[in-house]
Design a protein around this motif. Structure first.
Motif, mmCIF file in Angstrom:
data_model
loop_
_atom_site.group_PDB
_atom_site.id
_atom_site.type_symbol
_atom_site.label_atom_id
_atom_site.label_comp_id
_atom_site.label_asym_id
_atom_site.label_seq_id
_atom_site.Cartn_x
_atom_site.Cartn_y
_atom_site.Cartn_z
ATOM 1 N N VAL A 131 11.162 4.828 42.362
ATOM 2 C CA VAL A 131 11.805 3.563 43.375
ATOM 3 C C VAL A 131 11.220 3.632 44.734
ATOM 4 C CG1 VAL A 131 14.068 3.829 42.011
ATOM 5 C CG2 VAL A 131 13.488 5.271 44.346
ATOM 6 N N ALA A 132 10.062 4.248 45.063
ATOM 7 C CA ALA A 132 9.382 4.106 46.134
ATOM 8 C C ALA A 132 10.281 4.647 47.203
ATOM 9 C CB ALA A 132 8.874 2.637 46.430
ATOM 10 N N LEU A 133 10.772 5.824 47.156
ATOM 11 C CA LEU A 133 11.628 6.350 48.050
ATOM 12 C C LEU A 133 11.064 7.737 48.533
ATOM 13 C CD1 LEU A 133 14.179 5.855 49.891
ATOM 14 C CD2 LEU A 133 15.501 6.846 48.060
ATOM 15 N N TRP A 134 10.319 8.252 47.617
ATOM 16 C CA TRP A 134 9.791 9.608 47.834
ATOM 17 C C TRP A 134 9.354 9.921 49.157
ATOM 18 C CZ3 TRP A 134 10.444 14.566 46.235
ATOM 19 C CH2 TRP A 134 9.470 15.361 46.466
ATOM 20 N N ASP A 135 8.186 9.136 49.734
ATOM 21 C CA ASP A 135 7.825 9.272 50.894
ATOM 22 C C ASP A 135 8.568 9.178 52.184
ATOM 23 O OD1 ASP A 135 5.130 9.559 49.710
ATOM 24 O OD2 ASP A 135 4.485 7.599 50.063
ATOM 25 N N GLU A 136 9.707 8.593 51.756
ATOM 26 C CA GLU A 136 10.830 8.362 53.082
ATOM 27 C C GLU A 136 11.557 9.329 53.148
ATOM 28 O OE1 GLU A 136 12.570 4.363 52.906
ATOM 29 O OE2 GLU A 136 10.646 3.718 51.662
ATOM 30 N N VAL A 137 11.766 10.176 52.345
ATOM 31 C CA VAL A 137 12.828 11.425 52.119
ATOM 32 C C VAL A 137 12.280 12.738 51.729
ATOM 33 C CG1 VAL A 137 14.556 9.784 51.595
ATOM 34 C CG2 VAL A 137 13.412 10.886 49.734
ATOM 35 N N LYS A 138 10.828 12.970 51.535
ATOM 36 C CA LYS A 138 10.511 14.081 50.874
ATOM 37 C C LYS A 138 10.443 15.317 51.741
ATOM 38 C CE LYS A 138 5.679 13.008 52.014
ATOM 39 N NZ LYS A 138 4.095 12.890 51.371
ATOM 40 N N ASP A 139 10.458 14.956 52.863
ATOM 41 C CA ASP A 139 10.445 16.060 54.095
ATOM 42 C C ASP A 139 11.976 16.588 54.457
ATOM 43 O OD1 ASP A 139 7.794 15.857 54.550
ATOM 44 O OD2 ASP A 139 8.049 14.390 56.136
ATOM 45 N N ASP A 140 12.970 15.907 53.816
ATOM 46 C CA ASP A 140 14.330 16.476 53.825
ATOM 47 C C ASP A 140 15.130 16.070 52.789
ATOM 48 O OD1 ASP A 140 16.597 17.648 54.725
ATOM 49 O OD2 ASP A 140 16.781 16.324 56.614
ATOM 50 N N LEU A 141 14.939 16.579 51.713
ATOM 51 C CA LEU A 141 15.664 16.425 50.580
ATOM 52 C C LEU A 141 17.108 16.690 50.551
ATOM 53 C CD1 LEU A 141 13.127 16.867 47.514
ATOM 54 C CD2 LEU A 141 13.806 14.821 48.315
ATOM 55 N N ARG A 142 17.426 17.701 51.454
ATOM 56 C CA ARG A 142 18.804 18.087 51.465
ATOM 57 C C ARG A 142 19.496 17.323 52.619
ATOM 58 N NH1 ARG A 142 19.779 20.721 46.963
ATOM 59 N NH2 ARG A 142 18.049 21.857 46.521
ATOM 60 N N GLN A 143 18.968 16.355 53.252
ATOM 61 C CA GLN A 143 19.913 15.442 54.148
ATOM 62 C C GLN A 143 20.812 14.622 53.313
ATOM 63 O OE1 GLN A 143 17.925 11.638 55.339
ATOM 64 N NE2 GLN A 143 16.139 12.396 54.118
ATOM 65 N N ASP A 144 21.889 14.477 53.882
ATOM 66 C CA ASP A 144 23.221 13.744 53.374
ATOM 67 C C ASP A 144 22.711 12.273 53.001
ATOM 68 O OD1 ASP A 144 25.474 12.355 52.753
ATOM 69 O OD2 ASP A 144 26.565 13.018 54.568
ATOM 70 N N ALA A 145 23.032 12.097 51.789
ATOM 71 C CA ALA A 145 22.556 10.532 51.092
ATOM 72 C C ALA A 145 23.219 9.439 51.887
ATOM 73 C CB ALA A 145 22.918 10.445 49.724
ATOM 74 N N LEU A 146 24.330 9.598 52.394
ATOM 75 C CA LEU A 146 25.034 8.665 53.305
ATOM 76 C C LEU A 146 24.543 8.352 54.779
ATOM 77 C CD1 LEU A 146 28.735 9.551 52.454
ATOM 78 C CD2 LEU A 146 27.381 7.868 51.170
ATOM 79 N N SER A 147 23.502 9.119 54.932
ATOM 80 C CA SER A 147 22.819 9.009 56.208
ATOM 81 C C SER A 147 21.669 7.854 55.983
ATOM 82 C CB SER A 147 22.341 10.433 56.823
ATOM 83 O OG SER A 147 21.145 10.672 55.930
ATOM 84 N N LEU A 148 21.189 7.676 54.870
ATOM 85 C CA LEU A 148 20.183 6.706 54.836
ATOM 86 C C LEU A 148 20.555 5.320 55.048
ATOM 87 C CD1 LEU A 148 19.031 8.010 51.099
ATOM 88 C CD2 LEU A 148 18.020 8.228 53.418
#
Length: 251
Positions: A131-148
């Motif tokens: 879904v072309a999201l990996w590069d945007e979140v790969k450095d912090d996969l443990r961040q709260d999804a609701l913060s996106l």
């Protein structure tokens, strides 16, 4: 054979007829758009395709829906397995209040589709890349999804769907809560995803239907007025009501 065959489908909320005698063939690895005014039955029809309406009391279905030739309403059908094969993306992004990683991993964990942490890590990465999201979140996969952002949340929800390896993706107005830039990203994503999945989208945005879909169905008061190739529906509709709706004279 079409991926989904809908044969004389009628649907009732109690005594109220919501869908009347709908028939259409949905082709594999194509995008089918469902258009029409609010309250005309588009979302109800979409939810029939993976039996989400089963959760609503006093509803009933007449007719048949065949997935790869098998009636999904036949006795003994495993509804959990059906919803794995036919995933749903909702109107507003609905990530779980968990990490990005746990959102994508949720389905594979529940269904036992992974073989250890390394395999689960691979599924999460593949789904986020899908879904072309990996590069945007790969450095912090443990961040709260609701913060996106809302657009990122919607792509995360699509990643959560594809993590369980569905065959069909249902999208109920997936861009209605998004800004124009995020909307175009979701549209671009749909074009990529159709290489692997059959996609059915409900949309009020006729320009969006014209841009992304291969087939379009026009619903009006619970009936399928017209169904055909998108270009034909938008340039040479057979029914006057379709033309009136598309040109803004009706609806």
């Amino acid at each position: 054979m079409p991926k989904i065959q809908v044969e004389n489908l009628s649907f009732y909320y109690g005594d109220k007829l919501a869908l009347s005698d709908i028939s259409m063939d949905i082709e594999d690895r194509q995008i089918t758009a469902l258009i029409g005014p609010s309250g005309c039955g588009k979302s109800t029809f979409l939810r029939c395709l993976n039996r989400m309406n089963d959760t609503i009391p006093r509803t009933r279905v007449e007719g048949r829906i065949l997935l790869d030739g098998q009636d999904i309403y036949a006795p003994g059908v495993d509804v959990v397995a059906l919803r794995q094969r036919v995933g749903m993306v909702f109107q507003r992004p609905n990530p779980f209040p968990q990490s990005v990683y746990d959102n994508v991993a949720f389905g594979p964990r529940i269904l036992g589709l992974h073989k250890g942490k390394a395999d689960l890590d691979r599924v999460v990465e593949e789904s986020l890349r899908g879904v072309a999201l990996w590069d945007e979140v790969k450095d912090d996969l443990r961040q709260d999804a609701l913060s996106l952002s809302l657009g990122q949340q919607q792509r995360l929800c699509i990643a959560r769907v594809i993590a369980v390896k569905p065959e069909v993706i249902l999208m109920d107005e997936p861009c209605s809560a998004l800004d124009p830039i995020a909307t175009l990203r979701i549209e671009d994503l749909m074009r990529v995803l159709k290489e692997h999945y059959t996609i059915i989208i409900v949309t009020h945005n006729m320009q969006q239907a014209a841009r992304v879909s291969d087939w379009t169905g026009f619903f009006w008061l619970g009936k399928l007025v017209e169904f055909g190739p998108t270009e034909q529906i938008f340039t040479h509709p057979r029914e006057k009501l379709t033309e009136d709706y598309i040109t803004g004279r009706a609806g």
